[in-house]
Design a protein around this motif. Structure first.
Motif, PDB file in Angstrom:
ATOM      1  N   MET A   1       0.880  -0.990  -0.064  1.00 30.59           N
ATOM      2  CA  MET A   1       0.078   0.029  -0.019  1.00 30.59           C
ATOM      3  C   MET A   1       0.935   1.405  -0.041  1.00 30.59           C
ATOM      4  O   MET A   1       1.833   1.334   0.575  1.00 30.59           O
ATOM      5  CB  MET A   1      -0.855  -0.094   1.186  1.00 30.59           C
ATOM      6  N   ASN A   2       0.459   2.223  -0.614  1.00 37.71           N
ATOM      7  CA  ASN A   2       1.185   3.518  -0.770  1.00 37.71           C
ATOM      8  C   ASN A   2       1.204   3.985   0.813  1.00 37.71           C
ATOM      9  O   ASN A   2       0.217   4.184   1.363  1.00 37.71           O
ATOM     10  CB  ASN A   2       0.559   4.307  -1.827  1.00 37.71           C
ATOM     11  N   GLU A   3       2.567   4.503   0.989  1.00 32.66           N
ATOM     12  CA  GLU A   3       2.818   4.946   2.412  1.00 32.66           C
ATOM     13  C   GLU A   3       1.970   6.181   2.863  1.00 32.66           C
ATOM     14  O   GLU A   3       1.558   6.255   4.074  1.00 32.66           O
ATOM     15  CB  GLU A   3       4.397   5.171   2.657  1.00 32.66           C
ATOM     16  N   SER A   4       1.635   7.038   1.822  1.00 34.74           N
ATOM     17  CA  SER A   4       1.026   8.426   2.186  1.00 34.74           C
ATOM     18  C   SER A   4      -0.406   7.961   2.411  1.00 34.74           C
ATOM     19  O   SER A   4      -1.185   8.634   3.214  1.00 34.74           O
ATOM     20  CB  SER A   4       1.202   9.200   0.942  1.00 34.74           C
ATOM     21  N   LEU A   5      -0.962   7.195   1.745  1.00 33.33           N
ATOM     22  CA  LEU A   5      -2.256   6.526   1.871  1.00 33.33           C
ATOM     23  C   LEU A   5      -2.582   5.931   3.283  1.00 33.33           C
ATOM     24  O   LEU A   5      -3.407   5.948   3.828  1.00 33.33           O
ATOM     25  CB  LEU A   5      -2.868   5.528   0.883  1.00 33.33           C
ATOM     26  N   GLN A   6      -1.435   5.203   3.724  1.00 37.52           N
ATOM     27  CA  GLN A   6      -1.589   4.355   4.649  1.00 37.52           C
ATOM     28  C   GLN A   6      -1.668   5.132   5.880  1.00 37.52           C
ATOM     29  O   GLN A   6      -2.384   4.941   6.875  1.00 37.52           O
ATOM     30  CB  GLN A   6      -0.483   3.270   4.828  1.00 37.52           C
ATOM     31  N   ASN A   7      -0.941   6.346   6.019  1.00 39.41           N
ATOM     32  CA  ASN A   7      -0.811   7.263   7.003  1.00 39.41           C
ATOM     33  C   ASN A   7      -2.129   8.112   7.177  1.00 39.41           C
ATOM     34  O   ASN A   7      -2.342   8.491   8.259  1.00 39.41           O
ATOM     35  CB  ASN A   7       0.205   8.279   6.869  1.00 39.41           C
ATOM     36  N   GLU A   8      -2.939   7.951   6.167  1.00 35.48           N
ATOM     37  CA  GLU A   8      -4.128   8.817   6.236  1.00 35.48           C
ATOM     38  C   GLU A   8      -5.434   8.125   6.912  1.00 35.48           C
ATOM     39  O   GLU A   8      -6.311   8.723   7.365  1.00 35.48           O
ATOM     40  CB  GLU A   8      -4.608   9.533   4.929  1.00 35.48           C
ATOM     41  N   TYR A   9      -5.240   6.998   6.921  1.00 35.34           N
ATOM     42  CA  TYR A   9      -6.139   6.050   7.266  1.00 35.34           C
ATOM     43  C   TYR A   9      -6.374   5.807   8.876  1.00 35.34           C
ATOM     44  O   TYR A   9      -5.218   5.662   9.330  1.00 35.34           O
ATOM     45  CB  TYR A   9      -6.432   4.485   6.814  1.00 35.34           C
ATOM     46  N   THR A  10      -7.577   6.366   9.494  1.00 36.35           N
ATOM     47  CA  THR A  10      -7.662   5.951  10.901  1.00 36.35           C
ATOM     48  C   THR A  10      -9.000   4.981  11.258  1.00 36.35           C
ATOM     49  O   THR A  10      -9.779   5.112  10.260  1.00 36.35           O
ATOM     50  CB  THR A  10      -7.875   7.312  11.921  1.00 36.35           C
ATOM     51  N   ALA A  11      -9.098   4.382  12.155  1.00 33.17           N
ATOM     52  CA  ALA A  11     -10.079   3.671  12.709  1.00 33.17           C
ATOM     53  C   ALA A  11     -10.459   3.984  14.015  1.00 33.17           C
ATOM     54  O   ALA A  11      -9.680   4.202  14.914  1.00 33.17           O
ATOM     55  CB  ALA A  11      -9.964   2.252  12.302  1.00 33.17           C
ATOM     56  N   SER A  12     -11.451   3.581  14.632  1.00 33.94           N
ATOM     57  CA  SER A  12     -11.897   3.784  15.987  1.00 33.94           C
ATOM     58  C   SER A  12     -11.690   2.412  16.501  1.00 33.94           C
ATOM     59  O   SER A  12     -12.076   1.225  16.421  1.00 33.94           O
ATOM     60  CB  SER A  12     -13.494   4.088  15.914  1.00 33.94           C
ATOM     61  N   CYS A  13     -10.924   2.617  17.592  1.00 33.45           N
ATOM     62  CA  CYS A  13     -10.292   1.401  18.297  1.00 33.45           C
ATOM     63  C   CYS A  13     -11.755   0.730  19.193  1.00 33.45           C
ATOM     64  O   CYS A  13     -12.284   1.509  20.121  1.00 33.45           O
ATOM     65  CB  CYS A  13      -9.291   1.500  19.404  1.00 33.45           C
ATOM     66  N   ILE A  14     -11.891  -0.661  19.155  1.00 33.83           N
ATOM     67  CA  ILE A  14     -13.050  -1.190  19.809  1.00 33.83           C
ATOM     68  C   ILE A  14     -12.830  -1.174  21.373  1.00 33.83           C
ATOM     69  O   ILE A  14     -13.811  -1.364  22.192  1.00 33.83           O
ATOM     70  CB  ILE A  14     -13.559  -2.527  19.439  1.00 33.83           C
ATOM     71  N   ILE A  15     -11.607  -1.003  21.697  1.00 32.75           N
ATOM     72  CA  ILE A  15     -10.982  -1.177  23.104  1.00 32.75           C
ATOM     73  C   ILE A  15     -11.406   0.202  23.717  1.00 32.75           C
ATOM     74  O   ILE A  15     -12.286   0.507  24.797  1.00 32.75           O
ATOM     75  CB  ILE A  15      -9.812  -1.550  23.374  1.00 32.75           C
ATOM     76  N   CYS A  16     -10.747   1.231  23.214  1.00 32.72           N
ATOM     77  CA  CYS A  16     -10.661   2.676  23.783  1.00 32.72           C
ATOM     78  C   CYS A  16     -11.514   3.623  23.394  1.00 32.72           C
ATOM     79  O   CYS A  16     -11.961   4.713  23.786  1.00 32.72           O
ATOM     80  CB  CYS A  16      -9.207   3.135  24.112  1.00 32.72           C
ATOM     81  N   GLY A  17     -11.955   3.376  22.087  1.00 35.40           N
ATOM     82  CA  GLY A  17     -12.858   4.164  21.224  1.00 35.40           C
ATOM     83  C   GLY A  17     -12.266   5.424  20.599  1.00 35.40           C
ATOM     84  O   GLY A  17     -12.950   6.078  19.768  1.00 35.40           O
ATOM     85  N   GLN A  18     -11.086   5.366  20.649  1.00 33.54           N
ATOM     86  CA  GLN A  18     -10.436   6.415  20.036  1.00 33.54           C
ATOM     87  C   GLN A  18      -9.900   6.185  18.597  1.00 33.54           C
ATOM     88  O   GLN A  18      -9.750   5.174  18.323  1.00 33.54           O
ATOM     89  CB  GLN A  18      -8.821   6.851  20.911  1.00 33.54           C
ATOM     90  N   GLU A  19      -9.655   7.182  17.822  1.00 40.63           N
ATOM     91  CA  GLU A  19      -9.373   7.135  16.198  1.00 40.63           C
ATOM     92  C   GLU A  19      -7.767   6.843  16.528  1.00 40.63           C
ATOM     93  O   GLU A  19      -7.227   7.910  16.798  1.00 40.63           O
ATOM     94  CB  GLU A  19      -9.752   8.331  15.491  1.00 40.63           C
ATOM     95  N   LYS A  20      -7.370   5.913  15.811  1.00 40.13           N
ATOM     96  CA  LYS A  20      -5.802   5.705  15.977  1.00 40.13           C
ATOM     97  C   LYS A  20      -5.575   5.314  14.415  1.00 40.13           C
ATOM     98  O   LYS A  20      -6.427   4.791  13.565  1.00 40.13           O
ATOM     99  CB  LYS A  20      -5.544   4.702  16.811  1.00 40.13           C
ATOM    100  N   ALA A  21      -4.410   5.326  14.159  1.00 46.08           N
ATOM    101  CA  ALA A  21      -3.798   4.959  12.779  1.00 46.08           C
ATOM    102  C   ALA A  21      -3.234   3.421  12.689  1.00 46.08           C
ATOM    103  O   ALA A  21      -3.274   2.837  11.841  1.00 46.08           O
ATOM    104  CB  ALA A  21      -2.871   5.930  11.990  1.00 46.08           C
ATOM    105  N   ASN A  22      -2.603   3.186  13.791  1.00 51.97           N
ATOM    106  CA  ASN A  22      -1.786   2.015  13.967  1.00 51.97           C
ATOM    107  C   ASN A  22      -2.506   1.086  14.829  1.00 51.97           C
ATOM    108  O   ASN A  22      -2.963   1.452  15.887  1.00 51.97           O
ATOM    109  CB  ASN A  22      -0.389   2.057  14.391  1.00 51.97           C
ATOM    110  N   GLY A  23      -2.725  -0.329  14.239  1.00 52.38           N
ATOM    111  CA  GLY A  23      -3.291  -1.346  15.220  1.00 52.38           C
ATOM    112  C   GLY A  23      -3.469  -2.394  14.453  1.00 52.38           C
ATOM    113  O   GLY A  23      -2.872  -2.552  13.228  1.00 52.38           O
ATOM    114  N   ILE A  24      -4.355  -3.649  14.685  1.00 54.67           N
ATOM    115  CA  ILE A  24      -4.584  -4.825  14.063  1.00 54.67           C
ATOM    116  C   ILE A  24      -6.026  -4.615  14.017  1.00 54.67           C
ATOM    117  O   ILE A  24      -7.069  -4.096  14.631  1.00 54.67           O
ATOM    118  CB  ILE A  24      -4.101  -5.861  14.879  1.00 54.67           C
ATOM    119  N   MET A  25      -6.543  -5.364  12.861  1.00 55.36           N
ATOM    120  CA  MET A  25      -8.016  -5.817  12.527  1.00 55.36           C
ATOM    121  C   MET A  25      -8.049  -7.260  13.178  1.00 55.36           C
ATOM    122  O   MET A  25      -7.427  -8.028  12.580  1.00 55.36           O
ATOM    123  CB  MET A  25      -8.210  -5.557  11.231  1.00 55.36           C
ATOM    124  N   ILE A  26      -9.151  -7.391  13.767  1.00 59.08           N
ATOM    125  CA  ILE A  26      -9.592  -8.662  13.993  1.00 59.08           C
ATOM    126  C   ILE A  26     -11.304  -8.742  13.282  1.00 59.08           C
ATOM    127  O   ILE A  26     -12.000  -8.124  13.828  1.00 59.08           O
ATOM    128  CB  ILE A  26      -9.617  -9.022  15.307  1.00 59.08           C
TER     129      ILE A  26
END
Length: 65
Positions: free
Chosen positions: A1-26
């Motif tokens: 994946m293009n690194e610039s696109l990868q850095n723009e993506y954030t998701a809401s953590c199911i544990i803490c509820g915060q928007e973060k860019a780095n983590g895992i998908m289950i």
């Protein structure tokens, strides 16, 4: 994946509820690196352990709903 696109993506953590860019998908849910690290290091006798279990169960309940 293009690194610039990868850095723009954030998701809401199911544990803490915060928007973060780095983590895992289950399945379809995201867990940020900080929560993943804390969960792995949490002893079963810690008061946070049941909370983590409860949050992780949500992944299965959403999948089977």
């Amino acid at each position: 994946m293009n690194e610039s696109l990868q850095n723009e993506y954030t998701a809401s953590c199911i544990i803490c509820g915060q928007e973060k860019a780095n983590g895992i998908m289950i399945i379809t849910e995201f867990i940020c690196e900080e929560c993943e690290t804390e969960m792995v290091r949490t002893d079963v006798s810690d008061v946070k352990y049941p909370f983590f279990i409860h949050q992780m169960k949500q992944i299965l309940y959403k999948k089977n709903a």
